[in-house]
Design a protein around this motif. Sequence first.
Motif, PDB file in Angstrom:
ATOM      1  N   SER A  40       0.832  -1.198   0.000  1.00  0.00           N
ATOM      2  CA  SER A  40       0.000   0.000   0.000  1.00  0.00           C
ATOM      3  C   SER A  40       0.870   1.252   0.000  1.00  0.00           C
ATOM      4  O   SER A  40       0.616   2.207  -0.746  1.00  0.00           O
ATOM      5  N   ALA A  41       1.918   1.255   0.820  1.00  0.00           N
ATOM      6  CA  ALA A  41       2.819   2.404   0.870  1.00  0.00           C
ATOM      7  C   ALA A  41       3.566   2.602  -0.445  1.00  0.00           C
ATOM      8  O   ALA A  41       3.848   3.732  -0.845  1.00  0.00           O
ATOM      9  N   ALA A  42       3.866   1.483  -1.122  1.00  0.00           N
ATOM     10  CA  ALA A  42       4.624   1.545  -2.372  1.00  0.00           C
ATOM     11  C   ALA A  42       3.727   1.687  -3.603  1.00  0.00           C
ATOM     12  O   ALA A  42       4.237   1.879  -4.714  1.00  0.00           O
TER      13      ALA A  42
ATOM     14  N   LEU B 253     -11.029  -8.969   1.693  1.00  0.00           N
ATOM     15  CA  LEU B 253     -12.141  -8.038   1.882  1.00  0.00           C
ATOM     16  C   LEU B 253     -11.770  -6.868   2.789  1.00  0.00           C
ATOM     17  O   LEU B 253     -12.354  -5.787   2.690  1.00  0.00           O
ATOM     18  N   GLY B 254     -10.792  -7.091   3.647  1.00  0.00           N
ATOM     19  CA  GLY B 254     -10.430  -6.051   4.604  1.00  0.00           C
ATOM     20  C   GLY B 254      -9.506  -4.973   4.071  1.00  0.00           C
ATOM     21  O   GLY B 254      -9.634  -3.798   4.439  1.00  0.00           O
ATOM     22  N   LYS B 255      -8.576  -5.337   3.177  1.00  0.00           N
ATOM     23  CA  LYS B 255      -7.515  -4.414   2.772  1.00  0.00           C
ATOM     24  C   LYS B 255      -7.781  -3.829   1.387  1.00  0.00           C
ATOM     25  O   LYS B 255      -7.980  -4.557   0.421  1.00  0.00           O
ATOM     26  N   ARG B 256      -7.732  -2.528   1.291  1.00  0.00           N
ATOM     27  CA  ARG B 256      -8.047  -1.853   0.025  1.00  0.00           C
ATOM     28  C   ARG B 256      -7.029  -2.134  -1.062  1.00  0.00           C
ATOM     29  O   ARG B 256      -7.367  -2.213  -2.256  1.00  0.00           O
ATOM     30  N   ILE B 257      -5.756  -2.321  -0.698  1.00  0.00           N
ATOM     31  CA  ILE B 257      -4.710  -2.534  -1.698  1.00  0.00           C
ATOM     32  C   ILE B 257      -4.864  -3.898  -2.367  1.00  0.00           C
ATOM     33  O   ILE B 257      -4.298  -4.133  -3.438  1.00  0.00           O
ATOM     34  N   ILE B 258      -5.657  -4.783  -1.786  1.00  0.00           N
ATOM     35  CA  ILE B 258      -5.895  -6.106  -2.376  1.00  0.00           C
ATOM     36  C   ILE B 258      -7.059  -5.987  -3.348  1.00  0.00           C
ATOM     37  O   ILE B 258      -8.218  -5.851  -2.956  1.00  0.00           O
TER      38      ILE B 258
END
Length: 350
Positions: free
Chosen positions: A279-281, A305-310
């Motif tokens: 996410s940071a990269a 489902l939890g992480k936006r970068i996925i």
Amino acid sequence: MKITGMRIHPILIPLRKPFVTSLGSKYQHDGVLVKIETDENVFGWGEAAPSKNITKETQESVIKSLNEIKPLIVGENPFEVEKIMDKINYVFGPSAKASVDIALHDIFGKKIGLPLKNVFGDDKKEIRTSITVSIGKVEDAVKEAVKIVDSGGRNIKLKIGLKPDEDIEKIKKIRESIGYEPRIRVDANQGYSVETAIKTLREMERYEIEFVEQPLNAKDIDGMRMVRNNVSIPVMADESVHTPGDAVNIVKNDAADMINIKIMKSGLSNALKIADICSAAGIICMVGCMIETKIGVTAGTHLALGKRIIRFADLDGHLDLKFDPTINGVRTEKGVNKVGDDAGLGLDVD
């Protein structure tokens, strides 16, 4: 709350059909289920899915590792996940430790009354998964792809990496049969050299390939960067990333456009860290799986489902099993994975 025990349940489940990749063939899921118990009658389930080629484990080695881990965690507070995972870190076995990690998170979610997707960020309500077509004859691959699309699937993952010319022919024939609306991604599982990967993937570009997973040997980071710089198909690192440090290495070397996070490689705690690094990269992630029961796939779905970068999921390993002892958990309908709102993983075992 204290951990009072850990039950270890080896399983052997036949597959509906052989699962063939460039790394070899698999005919059954010889995994291990783990149940961690506490003094408050709250328990957590986890799963280990060993792989000789990827995690360097067998069912026997997982059982040995878990028996070594058991006395180390009894008496610990299951909420102190990072402390426990550090304590058992020296024990061999990525998926063995992942099973403990998953079970601890299941306990955490149950105790606070939230599904893990909410604990991880609650970014989305569902995610479309790819359905995998393993290596085989061209005509069989085409039939399988058509079957997936006819049943509502829209993301096909084609295993490649053994015969480049045949790989290209499969893509061509599949596109002729299903058209260009369904997405196709390919996974070489380290099967190509740099030269072969560039040549083969350039031939595949005309067929609108979504991305290619791990075209080269996991250790060939320079080669991955070379492939990435010479083809238009996005390159995803899979076997090259087991730890947060591996993810940093991919980022520093511009070696991939995307990263495939697998809980069996990294554990759930480190999977969250890898997602945050990406996410940071600004590197998009997928959550993948091995051949697993719904315990492992449910954990992966909560993470996705939890992480936006996925943005992508390859969480179909449970569909290959002839039977599954898991009660509830992930639901896969027309290629879409969903979980309910029950606390923790939201499942039990028969």
